[in-house]
Enzyme design. Structure first.
Site, short mmCIF file in Angstrom:
data_model
loop_
_atom_site.label_atom_id
_atom_site.label_comp_id
_atom_site.label_asym_id
_atom_site.label_seq_id
_atom_site.Cartn_x
_atom_site.Cartn_y
_atom_site.Cartn_z
CB SER A 1 -50.89 -7.30 -56.92
OG SER A 1 -50.30 -5.94 -57.14
CB SER B 1 -50.50 -4.82 -60.34
OG SER B 1 -49.96 -6.16 -60.14
CE LYS C 1 -50.27 -8.89 -62.15
NZ LYS C 1 -50.16 -8.97 -60.66
#
Lengths: 508, 507
Positions: free
Chosen positions: B179, B155, B80
């Site tokens: 997330s 996310s 990420k």
């Protein structure tokens, strides 16, 4: 600041002073939350890492030694140590703060409710019309907490490095993240002298603990003061001003003296004191308004989630208490008991510079305990005057304990007079030569041979028949005149005790 | 060309060890697939070809030298884009950090690379991880490989899509309120949020420090376990990481769930907006556990009703402070021609941050303000304590808890952008777990009959009970034999092999 204006203001008004003292933990190897070394100076931004630069993703890890140093500071100032404590974030924007929040402590500081006693000697007395001469007073300590220091801003293009008029500013984060302890006193201080003594005493305690170099000029010890005045007998506090930028003990004293007079005169002329921050200008010797408290920040404190709370066990606190060094108060008491010196001497020897007591004890070890008072006398008089006149610290002086020990011995065994001793001291302080060598070189040995002295006495008396007659007629005050004449004849080397004895005999 | 989507991490490592293929060939395959898929999916902010080939070369050299390979040797991974990795930019999908070169390594990233993995790139996310759909990326949304018109969740939507699309075998995400798990659920992959303190947060740009946790996404439970082996453990750089006895999370996965006490969280099945098909899927999963010999019961977590409210105080409060450092002074976006420093702060931040970031900073700043602190932050912390107690008492009776990961399957791109509450509600079943600090995994429990999109089962464990959670997830995974390969990827594969003509994406 004329002293009488302060004394006069303090007759009518009582000053109420509280101090906030920040001390950098300069003796720690590393900063509070990272491994960067703690040092003064150096190339800007040369001692930084992702953590003290507050780079995204970096996290603080508390330095155990810094926590111990803070708890030691609390123990040394009779504070209670929290069983449970934590860091908070103090949020505000300023370019010298890498994260735009400072990791500090809020409602759970490590140390609370302590006190420090200070001794006020001589010239402190007149500032307290309610006190008679020298006195001892206890200053309460509200709290001591640990936080991280900020970086430094360098403003370029403005006058004297001030921000106004600057074209741009540079940020140096070498200092950012250094461990900083903040001590807050109760509003127990009543005079500039008490404030100075408190700050000096605290510095000595911190130095005894070895937690900082406490250098006010370099900013490793920074004293801010809240000061207000109220009419004597009033129990409510007046409106306070916060005074900053006092970079020496003298500056602290003078800034408070100025501020007390300013507030007193403001109120007397029908004005009012506004709550504000004021900046001490040591050159102009005035305080001036920096910013008004009306713009006070909302710091939005909340518990620092990047660290877990601290739990201090009684055992852990006791292991720290056990390693506390001898502190100034204990040292003072011990010097009085061990060496029989008066309280005043012990106060001075332990009151301003740790090195004084060390010096004293080293000299006494060489000269013998029976000469302790004589050594103390030399230190309180000759040595102190010398250091003041030269504007140097004891460590910078050429005078070492063995020299004072030897000097005292030379006086005591009658080799030199105490008057000669003053000359010898002056020379040894100048050259660093030993007293024995100076006495030898300059042929300063004192004449105690009563035969040689008698000869001179006879000559002096013969040359002053009028005075002899007057003396015998009852003007005994002329003894000093005769002694002076004899001493001058003998180049100051006669033993004054013997001179006195011979003169008394001859004039009888 | 190797078909990565059909090889597990262990098969890749074994294939390299057995010289069936080289790490370089694995890397070629991953890069090829990213090239084919990612124009459509946009899982990646940056593809790190050079770093990947350098890592592959080290593995192939080690093979040539006859060295023992680490556990995840040659496994393509992605991170990420809120995790620092030197040689890459760390952008947090924000204009603020668009050109932010990494100057150090995130601990979890470093540990995963130490295990021999091949870093393929940095994955898209909602800006600063604030979001549930990856639509709040300053660089454009990521699309769901199961249906490019659907969001991948967020996310960590880029990480989930990269795994789902078979572009990498493993990815790391971060989970503050769901997330990792929610995008895992939306893209049909396995996604683990470890216990708070299990994995170091050092080097992951903080959203809400007391909630953030890094974890893996992969197509199988075993791969998640292997990744957890690599990244977990006390880190001297993170004071909130916890020292635990060493564990091998990959052993015992096949031990089954006979006798395991499984509690179904009724509050979550009845949660606001929980779709009937999701509810049915979770109830069916419960039946699977029963059939495998688990003891099933029901459990209520009444205080979790306050979870969303407490979260939207605590997380923005911490975020408002964590994001204060982005001021244009030392790094990141700086506004031109500011009048003074305050002007520079305001303009740099207004220009550099997107709408959701600004919204949460304002929300958090307000919640911490003098006079409001007790009413908001103080109350939220009390709710958090009650939620922790609910979980603690549930784990006195149960070994694991079952719940939906998200109340719905993936929603359409743009669908919830004007309805914040519905966006926030997609994390209603995951947020309480972050507030309590527990661990939880999302495993696919089937496809939605109406949309054909994956549904996720959330298995929640006690603090540091990852082994139990992984074992339960592995048993369930083996029982339902879910195929995690999305149709889009199948189509592209057919096209590549010429077996079948591409039919266009499902709309």
């Amino acid at each position: 600041m004329a002293k009488d204006r302060l004394a006069s203001a303090l007759e009518r008004w009582e000053a109420v002073i509280g101090l906030e003292i920040h001390t950098e933990l300069t003796t720690l190897a590393t900063k509070l939350f990272c491994g960067c070394p703690v040092e003064f100076g150096g190339q800007p931004n040369s001692r930084v890492c992702p953590i003290c630069l507050g780079l995204p993703g970096s996290l603080p890890v508390p330095n155990q030694a810094a926590i111990e140093a803070t708890v030691l500071a609390g123990l040394a100032t009779h504070c209670e140590i929290a069983e449970w404590s934590q860091f908070h974030r103090k949020n505000y924007f300023y370019p010298d703060m890498p994260k735009n929040y400072q990791v500090s402590q809020y409602d759970a500081p490590f140390c609370t409710d302590g006190w420090v006693e200070i001794d006020i000697e001589g010239d402190g007395g007149p500032q307290r019309p309610d006190r008679d001469g020298a006195y001892t007073t206890r200053i309460g300590i509200t709290r001591i907490h640990l936080e991280e220091d900020t970086g430094k801003m360098i403003h370029v293009g403005g006058a004297e490095g001030r921000i106004s008029g600057a074209t741009h500013s540079l940020a140096d984060f070498n200092r950012a993240g250094t461990g900083l302890i903040e001590l807050v006193t109760e509003p127990d201080i009543r005079t500039p002298e008490e404030a100075r003594r408190f700050a000096q005493k605290l510095r000595l305690i911190w130095l005894s603990l070895g937690i900082s170099d406490c250098n006010m000029e370099e900013g490793s010890m920074r004293v801010d003061a809240n000061v207000s005045v109220r009419t004597r007998g009033e129990s409510e506090f007046g409106v306070k001003a916060e005074v900053k930028n006092m970079n020496s003990f003298k500056a602290l004293h003078d800034a408070l003296a100025f501020e007390i007079v300013r507030q007193a005169e403001e109120l007397e002329s029908g004005g009012r004191v506004v709550q504000e921050t004021r900046h001490w200008d040591a050159g102009a010797k005035i305080t001036s308004s920096l910013r008004s408290k009306e713009e006070a920040h909302d710091y939005r404190y909340f518990p620092e989630p990047d660290m877990v709370p601290f739990e201090f066990t009684e055992e852990w606190i006791e292991t720290l208490r056990a390693v506390l060094p001898e502190l100034p108060d204990d040292k003072k008491k011990r010097l009085m008991t061990d060496y029989g010196i008066p309280a005043h001497d012990a106060t001075v020897l332990t009151g301003e510079d740790l090195a004084m007591a060390e010096f004293f004890e080293a000299a006494v070890t060489i000269a013998g305990a029976e000469r302790a008072k004589a050594i103390s006398n030399v230190m309180l008089n000759d040595l102190s005057m010398h250091l003041n006149a030269a504007g140097i610290s004891l460590a910078e002086s050429k005078v070492v304990p063995s020299m004072v020990a030897e000097l005292v011995a030379l006086v005591e065994d009658g080799t030199i007079s105490s008057k000669q001793a003053k000359e010898v001291f002056a020379e040894m302080a100048e050259t660093g030569d030993s007293p024995g060598a100076i006495v030898e070189l300059r042929g300063m040995k004192q004449v105690s041979d009563s035969g040689a002295i008698e000869e001179v006495v006879d000559r002096v008396l013969a040359a002053s028949p009028d005075q002899v007659e007057a003396y015998r007629g009852g003007k005994t005050g002329l003894m000093g005149f005769f002694v002076g004449q004899v001493m001058r004849e003998m180049g100051g080397q006669a033993n004054p005790k013997v001179v006195n004895e011979v003169l008394a005999e001859k004039l009888r | 060309m190797i078909d990565l989507s059909r090889l597990s991490a262990t098969q890749i490592r074994d294939g390299i060890v057995d010289k069936l293929f080289t790490a370089r060939e694995v890397t070629d395959a991953a890069i090829e697939r990213i090239g084919v898929l990612d124009r459509q999916i946009h899982a990646f902010n940056q593809v790190t070809k050079q770093l990947a080939y350098a890592a592959a070369e080290r593995i192939d050299d080690a093979v040539a030298s006859g060295l023992v390979l680490p556990a995840l040797a040659g496994v393509p991974v992605a991170f990420k884009d809120n995790m620092y990795l030197t040689g890459t930019r760390t952008t947090c999908s924000s204009r603020m950090l668009e050109n932010n070169e990494s100057v150090y390594d995130c601990t979890a990233v470093h540990r995963l690379l130490e295990a021999g993995t091949i870093p393929l790139g940095k994955c898209n996310l909602d800006e600063f991880a604030f979001g549930s759909s990856t639509e709040y990326s300053a660089f454009g949304p990521t699309r769901n490989p199961w249906n490019p018109e659907a969001v991948p969740g967020g996310s960590s939507g880029g990480s989930a899509a990269a795994v789902s699309g078979g572009m990498v075998t493993l990815a790391l995400g971060s989970d503050t309120g769901g997330s990792i798990r929610q995008p895992g659920s939306f893209t049909g992959v396995v996604a683990l949020k470890p216990t708070y303190g299990r994995v170091s947060r050092y080097g992951c740009v903080a959203f809400a420090s007391s909630l953030d946790q890094i974890g893996p996404l992969a197509k199988t439970v075993e791969e998640c376990a292997l990744a957890l082996n690599a990244i977990s453990g006390k880190d001297p750089m993170d004071a909130t990481s916890v020292e635990r006895p060493a564990e091998d999370f990959a052993t015992g996965l096949a031990e089954g769930v006979a006798g395991l006490r499984v509690g179904v969280v009724t509050d979550f099945l009845e949660a606001e907006g929980c779709a009937p098909e999701v509810r049915d899927s979770i109830l069916a999963a419960t039946e699977v556990f029963a059939s495998l010999g688990a003891e099933i019961g029901e459990v209520e977590l009444p205080s979790t009703a306050y979870g969303l409210s407490a979260y939207y105080i605590i997380a923005p409060a911490e975020a408002s402070s964590n994001l204060a450092r982005f001021d244009g002074i030392r790094y990141g976006h700086r506004a031109e021609d500011a009048e003074d420093v305050i002007d520079m702060y305001m303009r740099s931040r207004s220009e550099g941050f997107g709408p959701e970031v600004l919204r949460r900073i304002m929300l958090g700043t307000y919640a911490l303000s003098a006079g409001y602190y007790e009413a908001y932050y103080g109350q939220a912390q009390k709710a958090r304590t009650l939620i922790k107690r609910d979980f603690a008492s549930a784990f006195e009776r149960f070994d694991v808890l079952l719940a939906p990961t998200s109340p719905t399957v993936a929603f359409g791109i743009g669908e919830r952008m004007d309805d914040l509450l519905s966006m926030y509600l997609s994390d209603i079943c995951t947020i309480p777990v972050n507030l309590a600090g527990n661990c939880a995994i999302s495993v696919p429990s089937g496809l939605s009959p109406s949309t054909g999109l994956p549904i996720g089962l959330q298995i929640i464990g006690d603090h540091f009970a990852e082994s139990t959670v992984l074992r339960a997830a592995a048993a369930f995974e083996a029982a339902i034999e879910f195929d995690p390969t999305p149709p889009l990827v199948q189509e592209i594969q057919y096209e590549a092999t010429g077996e079948r003509k591409r039919r266009g994406f499902r709309r």
